[in-house]
Design an enzyme around this catalytic site. Structure first.
Site, PDB file in Angstrom:
ATOM      1  N   LYS A  22       0.835  -1.199   0.000  1.00 55.40           N
ATOM      2  CA  LYS A  22       0.000   0.000   0.000  1.00 55.40           C
ATOM      3  C   LYS A  22       0.874   1.256   0.000  1.00 55.40           C
ATOM      4  CE  LYS A  22      -3.689  -0.396   2.519  1.00 55.40           C
ATOM      5  NZ  LYS A  22      -4.367  -0.589   3.802  1.00 55.40           N
ATOM      6  N   ARG A  91      -3.122   2.978   8.750  1.00 50.99           N
ATOM      7  CA  ARG A  91      -3.496   1.721   8.097  1.00 50.99           C
ATOM      8  C   ARG A  91      -2.306   0.804   7.972  1.00 50.99           C
ATOM      9  NH1 ARG A  91      -8.084   2.299   4.475  1.00 50.99           N
ATOM     10  NH2 ARG A  91      -8.848   4.409   4.614  1.00 50.99           N
ATOM     11  N   GLY A 100      -8.129  -7.270   4.963  1.00 48.66           N
ATOM     12  CA  GLY A 100      -8.919  -7.371   6.188  1.00 48.66           C
ATOM     13  C   GLY A 100      -8.240  -8.091   7.338  1.00 48.66           C
ATOM     14  N   MET A 102      -5.371  -7.228   8.989  1.00 48.49           N
ATOM     15  CA  MET A 102      -4.719  -6.399  10.010  1.00 48.49           C
ATOM     16  C   MET A 102      -5.524  -5.128  10.246  1.00 48.49           C
ATOM     17  SD  MET A 102      -0.760  -7.076   9.152  1.00 48.49           S
ATOM     18  CE  MET A 102      -0.980  -6.542   7.501  1.00 48.49           C
ATOM     19  N   ARG A 335      -3.564  -0.948  -6.270  1.00 45.02           N
ATOM     20  CA  ARG A 335      -2.633  -2.074  -6.386  1.00 45.02           C
ATOM     21  C   ARG A 335      -3.013  -2.849  -7.631  1.00 45.02           C
ATOM     22  NH1 ARG A 335      -5.475  -5.044  -1.369  1.00 45.02           N
ATOM     23  NH2 ARG A 335      -7.433  -5.254  -2.463  1.00 45.02           N
ATOM     24  N   HIS A 451     -15.684  -8.360   1.773  1.00 46.53           N
ATOM     25  CA  HIS A 451     -14.649  -9.227   2.341  1.00 46.53           C
ATOM     26  C   HIS A 451     -14.752 -10.643   1.795  1.00 46.53           C
ATOM     27  CE1 HIS A 451     -13.298 -12.141   5.410  1.00 46.53           C
ATOM     28  NE2 HIS A 451     -12.255 -11.334   5.456  1.00 46.53           N
ATOM     29  N   ARG A 639      10.185 -48.232 -15.493  1.00 48.07           N
ATOM     30  CA  ARG A 639      10.964 -48.488 -14.276  1.00 48.07           C
ATOM     31  C   ARG A 639      10.761 -49.929 -13.843  1.00 48.07           C
ATOM     32  NH1 ARG A 639       9.609 -45.550  -8.782  1.00 48.07           N
ATOM     33  NH2 ARG A 639       7.956 -47.118  -8.739  1.00 48.07           N
ATOM     34  N   SER A 790      16.868 -40.069 -13.525  1.00 48.22           N
ATOM     35  CA  SER A 790      15.576 -39.446 -13.215  1.00 48.22           C
ATOM     36  C   SER A 790      15.505 -39.298 -11.701  1.00 48.22           C
ATOM     37  CB  SER A 790      14.428 -40.304 -13.731  1.00 48.22           C
ATOM     38  OG  SER A 790      13.200 -39.668 -13.420  1.00 48.22           O
ATOM     39  N   GLY A 792      14.006 -39.169  -8.297  1.00 47.89           N
ATOM     40  CA  GLY A 792      12.800 -39.635  -7.606  1.00 47.89           C
ATOM     41  C   GLY A 792      12.682 -38.817  -6.329  1.00 47.89           C
ATOM     42  N   CYS A 858      10.789 -37.403 -11.687  1.00 45.26           N
ATOM     43  CA  CYS A 858       9.506 -38.105 -11.776  1.00 45.26           C
ATOM     44  C   CYS A 858       8.803 -38.199 -10.430  1.00 45.26           C
ATOM     45  CB  CYS A 858       9.683 -39.483 -12.402  1.00 45.26           C
ATOM     46  SG  CYS A 858      10.756 -40.557 -11.456  1.00 45.26           S
ATOM     47  N   TYR A 878      13.674 -32.477 -18.343  1.00 46.77           N
ATOM     48  CA  TYR A 878      12.209 -32.563 -18.362  1.00 46.77           C
ATOM     49  C   TYR A 878      11.670 -32.818 -16.961  1.00 46.77           C
ATOM     50  CZ  TYR A 878      12.727 -37.663 -18.084  1.00 46.77           C
ATOM     51  OH  TYR A 878      13.051 -38.922 -17.678  1.00 46.77           O
TER      52      TYR A 878
HETATM   53  C1  PEP Z   1      10.097 -41.193  -6.247  1.00 49.80           C
HETATM   54  O1  PEP Z   1      10.610 -41.759  -5.273  1.00 49.80           O
HETATM   55  O2  PEP Z   1      10.125 -39.982  -6.401  1.00 49.80           O
HETATM   56  C2  PEP Z   1       9.409 -41.993  -7.264  1.00 49.80           C
HETATM   57  C3  PEP Z   1       8.952 -41.424  -8.365  1.00 49.80           C
HETATM   58  O3  PEP Z   1       9.211 -43.277  -6.989  1.00 49.80           O
HETATM   59  P1  PEP Z   1       8.018 -43.832  -6.092  1.00 49.80           P
HETATM   60  O4  PEP Z   1       7.124 -42.685  -5.786  1.00 49.80           O
HETATM   61  O5  PEP Z   1       7.367 -44.874  -6.919  1.00 49.80           O
HETATM   62  O6  PEP Z   1       8.751 -44.363  -4.928  1.00 49.80           O
HETATM   63 MG    MG Z   2      10.893 -43.901  -5.375  1.00 52.16          MG
END
Ligand code: PEP
Ligand code: MG
Length: 907
Positions: A22, A91, A100, A102, A335, A451, A639, A790, A792, A858, A878
């Site tokens: 503000k 204010r 609302g 504070m 704002r 509100h 997997r 990957s 996990g 993943c 990815y």
């Molecule tokens: C993980 O551990 O992030 C994974 C993708 O494997 P899971 O969830 O199957 O253990």
């Molecule tokens: Mg896992």
């Protein structure tokens, strides 16, 4: 000496950390030459110092004096003077808007003398005494912590005595009596006289605003909105201007575009002869800006000009609080306005079309969370509905549930698994827990800026407000529906449905249908447009399409899906997934097939083992054929089996009991006894840390070979049929390079054999999951054997923190979140300082050995907006997430590319 006070003319909009949102925007408006009443801001630094030391820093008072005197000089009036007194508002204003949550105190500077001065200056005694009683009421409530009911009761009693309905119908002498009564309330409840010294009022109010940072409701709000607890609030001290000086005065809130639908065109609420919070509190029903145009053309034109200037300057939808004092417009706040998800998308592309922003910027104006909201269903057009009433559509979506009349009821019934609609006359900040718990919110009073509306929009919660045909009585827990021929009364037993898009309220359960954005995501733009019922919907899906296409164009991160079945894979592809980042194969061993796995575990001879494996092979091969068919031409990470062995065996306790009972009855099957011995042998205290993943693959003969053979033979079958399978074989829970090396050798042997027999080249990549700290730390050596990584992050979070999700989430996460150990659950958003560093190490060390080594994630974090930003920055190739979240991931990956353009993560 630290500078704790800034005049409005000193700051700018980029100083939100120091001046709060503000304060920074008041400064910006002052710089733009817009009509802002003079004032100054006390910084968040001062608030933090106060919260830390429990006292106001010494330097503050002299700095306030200097700033105040400058304001006084500029206006030629003095705070609380006996003649023509300067009055100020105090204010709160934190960096992030907390509507609302504070405190605010208006009319500071009034006392027994200056009230007469104000009356004379304004030539309006009634107004002056009304302002004074409002000050004592607000001051009593917010600074002295007196229950507001005391004041409301006295006010209601006075109106009763005088036979009037509305506050402003009270005559002067009644207001004078009320002031005296309010002072008595202050003395009785707080044990002190209402302070007559204006500067004492100002200092006490400032301190109260500092303290209000730490109220329970502010804490709840911040937790929900993920606002850090240590920011503190700034305090804005602003010259009072009055909207309650008769019919040429008023106060209002406006938006430069409709924050609910995103429709272009100005939009707002206005209340004649009203002060401050009356509009936001939703106490009276309001007029529109079009009405203002008829009432006061000059102020309307000035306001329109200011709105245009602000929108052009901020290059975004702005919301503005304004007051008209006897025909003169003042801007009290602006704002960049909160808006619904639909409005966010539409406004972003409108601004592109108006050449105010670029497409890249437009991407920064929408979020994955907003897209998620748009993917939720709406009421089916065709459903039979009984309309109860129609009111203001304040926050979109469709919600159905039993009526809950108060917070406690809403929370209790929601916790018991019921869907409830919180139905209130109007809401106030204390209703926050009920609003969080309810599926939707319905109020009888208030406009789109009340509100309830503001908070619900911020939460993405369906809300309809201002349903003045409903007489809501929280005491008796009934809603009387007015204006019907029959005497119609609803209770907690009744189910209602509210439509946040149209403002309709229905009686009974109403079925819901897909959102138009979901139709677009599933079936494409053309079909979504064909099905769109109105212009708003058409503009919305077009905006989403444009922004999604732009996100796809600019993003560096690929987006894949976690999909175990052809159905999931199909959904993922329709939503734009470029491949499967995780196909978990455990389901291929469950159901009827569990028996074969048990046979495998129980096998004592090679022959028995071969037999069990041979039974599983065609089944698994069939599964893979279907998956490869669906994923044709696209990569698919398969997997190999991950869970602990015991998941394929009967439960130890159940089997023990059965064996004991059967033995006692003399009917014991020796096979059961043998099975029990195996179950006992394989029982683990911490299965998550036991025989699972690569450990199981390496120690259970034939398992890797079975899975890889199923993959290879399925691929050959697809190739023969002219298909284009792209499996990538992934080994879970690797901690040492040697584990991966052994697994790899066995897998390659099978690939070579099947390739030799079939004549097809089967050089599928073989990689591993990085889900143990050891794997991340030794990623340089593991990379020697890996074609890809990957992350996990589900397991990596468990193993880095050393806790198992199933055990800890229900046990102590609530306390940890409350105590601020976590800002948000580390299973939801990647813990960048711990688990994230593990990922970072893995990336850096893995690519040291193999520059360009392909890496994805993943774990569930792959679909979480904030985590996606992190994965982009750390240089992954990815993210892979559930099919539903694929569009969100695409959008967020695009946003990450815009926010972090200099990123040079290796491809
Ligand atoms: C993980 O551990 O992030 C994974 C993708 O494997 P899971 O969830 O199957 O253990
Ligand atoms: Mg896992």
């Amino acid at each position: 000496m630290p500078k704790y006070v800034y005049r409005f003319s000193e700051g700018d909009k980029d100083q939100k950390d120091l001046l709060g949102g503000k304060g920074a925007n008041l400064a910006e408006m002052t710089r733009l030459g817009l009509p802002v009443p003079p004032g100054f801001t006390i910084t968040t630094d001062a608030c933090r110092a106060y919260l830390h030391d429990h006292e106001v820093p010494d330097e503050l008072a002299p700095q306030v004096t200097t700033a105040l005197r400058e304001v006084e000089e500029e206006l030629g009036r003095e705070l609380g003077a006996a003649e023509d007194p300067l009055l100020v508002s105090v204010r709160s204003g934190a960096k992030f808007s907390m509507p609302g949550m504070m405190e605010t105190v208006l009319n500071i500077g009034l006392n027994d003398e200056s009230v007469e001065g104000l009356a004379a200056a304004a030539s309006d005694e009634r107004f002056a005494w009304d302002s004074y009683r409002r000050l004592i009421q607000m001051f009593g409530k917010t600074v002295l912590d007196i229950d507001g009911e005391h004041f409301s009761r006295a006010l209601e009693a006075k109106k009763g005595d005088r036979g009037v309905n509305l506050d402003y119908e009270l005559p002067v002498d009644a207001l004078k009596e009320l002031v005296a009564e309010y002072k008595t309330i202050v003395l009785e409840q707080a044990g002190l006289d209402f302070p007559q010294d204006p500067r004492v009022q100002l200092d006490m109010a400032t301190e109260a605003v500092f303290r209000s940072w730490n109220t329970e409701r502010a804490h709840i709000y911040r937790r929900r909105e993920k606002i850090p607890h240590d920011l503190g609030t700034a305090v804005n001290v602003c010259t009072m201007v009055f909207g309650n000086m008769g019919d040429t005065s008023g106060t209002g809130v406006c938006f430069t575009r409709d924050p609910s639908t995103g429709r272009s065109g100005v939009y707002g609420d206005y209340l004649i002869n009203a002060q401050g919070e009356d509009v936001v509190a939703g106490i009276r029903n309001t007029l529109t800006l079009a009405d203002l145009k008829n009432i006061d053309r000059q102020s309307y034109d000035d306001l329109r000009a200011a709105m245009r200037k602000l929108e052009t300057h901020y290059r975004d939808l702005c919301d503005i609080e304004f007051t008209i004092e006897r025909g003169k417009l003042w801007l009290l706040q602006t704002r960049v306005g909160k808006r619904t998800a639909a409005a966010a998308f539409r406004v972003a592309t409108q601004l592109v079309d108006e050449k105010l922003i670029t497409m890249d910027e437009a991407l920064t104006r929408v979020t994955g969370d907003q897209l998620t909201q748009l993917m939720f269903p709406q009421f089916a057009d065709s459903a039979a509905k009984e309309l109860l009433t129609r009111a203001n559509p304040a926050s979109p979506g469709a919600a159905v549930g039993h009526i809950a009349f108060d917070n406690a009821e809403a929370v209790e019934r929601a916790e018991a698994g019921e869907s409830v609609i919180l139905v209130r006359r109007e809401t106030n900040p204390d209703d926050l827990p009920g609003m969080v718990a309810a599926a939707g919110v319905l109020t009888a009073r208030g406009g789109k800026t009340s509100h309830a509306a503001v908070v619900a929009r911020g939460m993405g919660k369906t809300c309809v407000c201002g349903a003045d045909q409903l007489d809501v009585d929280a005491e008796t827990k009934t809603v009387r529906v007015l204006g019907r021929e029959d005497e119609f009364v609803l209770t907690s037993e009744d189910v209602i449905a509210i439509d946040g898009q149209t403002g309709e309220v229905f009686l009974g359960d109403v079925p819901v249908s897909d959102s138009p954005v979901m139709t677009y995501l599933r079936r494409g733009l053309e079909e979504a447009l064909d099905r769109a019922g109105d212009v708003d919907t058409r503009e919305l899906v077009t905006s989403v399409d444009r922004l999604m296409r732009h996100a796809d164009k600019v993003r560096r991160l690929g987006v894949r899906a976690n999909a175990d079945t052809p159905d999931d894979a199909r959904h993922a592809i329709h939503r734009g997934a470029e491949g499967v980042g995780l196909c978990r194969t455990e389901h291929m061993f469950l159901g009827e097939r569990k028996q074969f796995v048990q046979n495998l575990i129980l096998a004592e001879t090679d022959e028995e083992r071969e037999h069990a494996l041979a039974a599983l092979l065609p089944l698994q091969k069939g599964d893979f054929v279907k998956m490869f068919e669906t994923m044709n031409g696209k990569p698919m990470v398969v997997r190999l089996i991950d869970p602990p062995l015991h998941e394929f065996l009967p439960d130890l306790t159940e089997l023990s009991v059965k064996v004991a009972v059967d033995r006692a009855n003399g009917v014991l099957d020796p096979a059961d006894e043998q099975l029990l011995a195996v179950v006992r042998r394989n029982h683990e205290a911490n299965p998550m840390l036991g025989l699972r993943g690569v450990r199981l693959l390496l120690t259970m003969p034939g398992l890797i070979e079975l899975q890889v053979r199923a993959i290879a033979e399925a691929a050959v079958e697809r190739l023969k049929a002219g298909g284009d399978p792209h499996p990538e074989i992934m080994i879970p829970l690797v901690g040492s390079v040697r584990e991966l090396q052994i697994a790899r050798e066995r897998a390659e042997a099978v690939l070579t054999e099947v390739s030799g027999k079939s004549g097809y080249k089967l050089d599928f990549p073989i990689g591993c999951m990085i889900e143990l700290p050891r794997a991340a730390v030794s990623a340089d050596t593991i990379a020697e054997e890996a074609d890809f990584f990957s992350y996990g992050t589900n397991d990596l979070t468990q193993t880095t923190w050393g806790f198992s999700r199933d055990d800890v989430e229900g046990a102590f996460f609530k306390e940890y979140l409350e105590e601020g150990v976590f800002g948000v659950s580390p299973f939801e958003t990647i813990d960048t300082r711990g688990v994230g560093r593990m990922v970072g190490l893995g990336v850096e060390r893995g690519r040291k050995t193999k520059p360009g080594l392909k890496m994805g994630v993943c774990g569930e974090h792959g679909g979480d907006p904030e985590s996606i930003d992190f994965f982009h920055q750390v240089g992954l190739n990815y993210v892979s997430c559930s099919p539903f979240r694929v569009p969100v991931a695409r959008l967020e990956a695009g946003r990450a590319a815009v926010f972090f353009p200099e990123d040079d993560g290796e491809e």
